[in-house]
Design an enzyme around this catalytic site. Sequence first.
Site, PDB file in Angstrom:
ATOM      1  N   ASP A 173      -5.197  23.248 -15.368  1.00  0.00           N
ATOM      2  CA  ASP A 173      -4.641  21.988 -15.517  1.00  0.00           C
ATOM      3  C   ASP A 173      -5.066  21.083 -14.450  1.00  0.00           C
ATOM      4  O   ASP A 173      -5.331  21.463 -13.014  1.00  0.00           O
ATOM      5  CB  ASP A 173      -3.091  22.177 -15.599  1.00  0.00           C
ATOM      6  CG  ASP A 173      -2.591  22.762 -14.333  1.00  0.00           C
ATOM      7  OD1 ASP A 173      -3.125  23.738 -13.634  1.00  0.00           O
ATOM      8  OD2 ASP A 173      -1.241  22.316 -13.639  1.00  0.00           O
ATOM      9  N   GLU A 211      -0.295  25.067 -12.680  1.00  0.00           N
ATOM     10  CA  GLU A 211      -0.074  25.089 -11.254  1.00  0.00           C
ATOM     11  C   GLU A 211       0.183  23.884 -10.804  1.00  0.00           C
ATOM     12  O   GLU A 211       0.953  23.909  -9.683  1.00  0.00           O
ATOM     13  CB  GLU A 211      -1.769  25.544 -10.703  1.00  0.00           C
ATOM     14  CG  GLU A 211      -1.919  25.870  -9.212  1.00  0.00           C
ATOM     15  CD  GLU A 211      -1.911  24.777  -8.272  1.00  0.00           C
ATOM     16  OE1 GLU A 211      -1.750  24.823  -7.131  1.00  0.00           O
ATOM     17  OE2 GLU A 211      -2.313  23.431  -8.697  1.00  0.00           O
ATOM     18  N   HIS A 238      -5.937  14.409  -6.854  1.00  0.00           N
ATOM     19  CA  HIS A 238      -4.671  13.986  -7.523  1.00  0.00           C
ATOM     20  C   HIS A 238      -4.626  12.474  -7.750  1.00  0.00           C
ATOM     21  O   HIS A 238      -3.533  11.805  -7.815  1.00  0.00           O
ATOM     22  CB  HIS A 238      -3.311  14.326  -6.765  1.00  0.00           C
ATOM     23  CG  HIS A 238      -3.054  15.998  -6.650  1.00  0.00           C
ATOM     24  ND1 HIS A 238      -1.837  16.345  -6.462  1.00  0.00           N
ATOM     25  CD2 HIS A 238      -4.059  16.835  -7.136  1.00  0.00           C
ATOM     26  CE1 HIS A 238      -1.876  17.592  -6.478  1.00  0.00           C
ATOM     27  NE2 HIS A 238      -2.970  17.860  -7.099  1.00  0.00           N
TER      28      HIS A 238
END
Length: 421
Positions: free
Chosen positions: A92, A186, A391
């Site tokens: 993911d 995760e 991110h």
Amino acid sequence: MLNDFKADEKEYPTLLPRFLKYVKINSRSDEHADRFPSTQREVDFQMIIKKDLEELGLSDIHYNEKAGVLIAEIPSNVDYDMPVMGFLAHCDTADFNSENIKPQIVENYDGESKIQLGDSEFYLDPAVFPNMKKYKGQTIISASGDTLLGGDDKCGVSELVTFAEYLLAHPEIKHGRIRLGFTPDEEIGTGAGHFDVEDFGADFAYTVDGEAPGKLDWGTFSAAQFGLDIQGVNVHPAVAKGQMINAIQVGINFQNALPKNEVPEQTEGREGFYHLMNFQGTVDHAHLDYIIRDFERDGLEARKNLVKSIVKKMNDEFGEERLKLKMWDQYYNMADELKKHMEVVDLARDAYKAEGLTINEDPVRGGTDGSQLTYMGLPCPNLFAGEENMHGRFEYTVLESMWKAVDVMIKMAQLHAERSK
């Protein structure tokens, strides 16, 4: 010096096209989902990996539906028994736009220029991201400015598949049984809790989900999370005195009661924090989501107790329970457990050294699936994968870093076989 290497492209010609293929697939997880894995797109991505592994000829390829994990094996090519090694990468990506990812490649980066992200207003700027200066002469891969790249952890996924491909094509490299796992969720912290250690079948393992070459994580934060619901009283502002309880203001008061400097943006090293991640509200009702981090278990407990005491004090002042707290632990510092299994860390250290890397063992200011897996009986440090600025839109990776990650895994397999004779 870190990254003073130039890996041989001829050894891993499929790594870059494999990575570009994988990052274009949206496999973002969803912390608000009421299913596991949290999104079907994660499972769809795992099925693509499964097909790739089948074409390469790995053994025991299967999807553990209950655990949400795709598992495969590189068979042993030695005639003696040895502990089974495992490698893991998560499928993911984080909570940022992951649709229509357009990776861009800058070859032979000059070590000083800004890199424009697609046609956007955003740049990778070495003045802001000084790690970029280390990659002069190397190949930087980023996205187009409106999405993340997905290198966290499709770097690791691509490296595991390439590692398997290389070992199967080079039987002269001696190794024992090696188990590979491709895990979900995760990024939202829920995947490892479903992991089936017995089905995975390794005696020890490594997540491949770290940053620059040389980074070796075997210490992490201990972590908790909490949600706070606040019930207010909404009346007309004209007659509000003595009657209105503004849930938004109560949330602000709660936040201001926490130590103001113990937040992510003002802490570093081994300093813990309280992090307000979400604040939604009206006068009538507000909801706040926080994470708490500390490297010491006692420190984590002290932070949790402070939150509870603030909630109690505020409720006591209201004379009723207007603040409702839901708190739970997420994971613990795996160093406390890995200290009992330092041979697992030493194997990685020795491989890093053999590959000419300077080792950075600073505790990671976060957690990995290995944080939970280690406490489930599977010692599991974290290896670098070449991820940078994870991110968000400024995420990038370096192709040579990814090659080096595969080099390290191959060296670990060799060293483990030699020492197990």
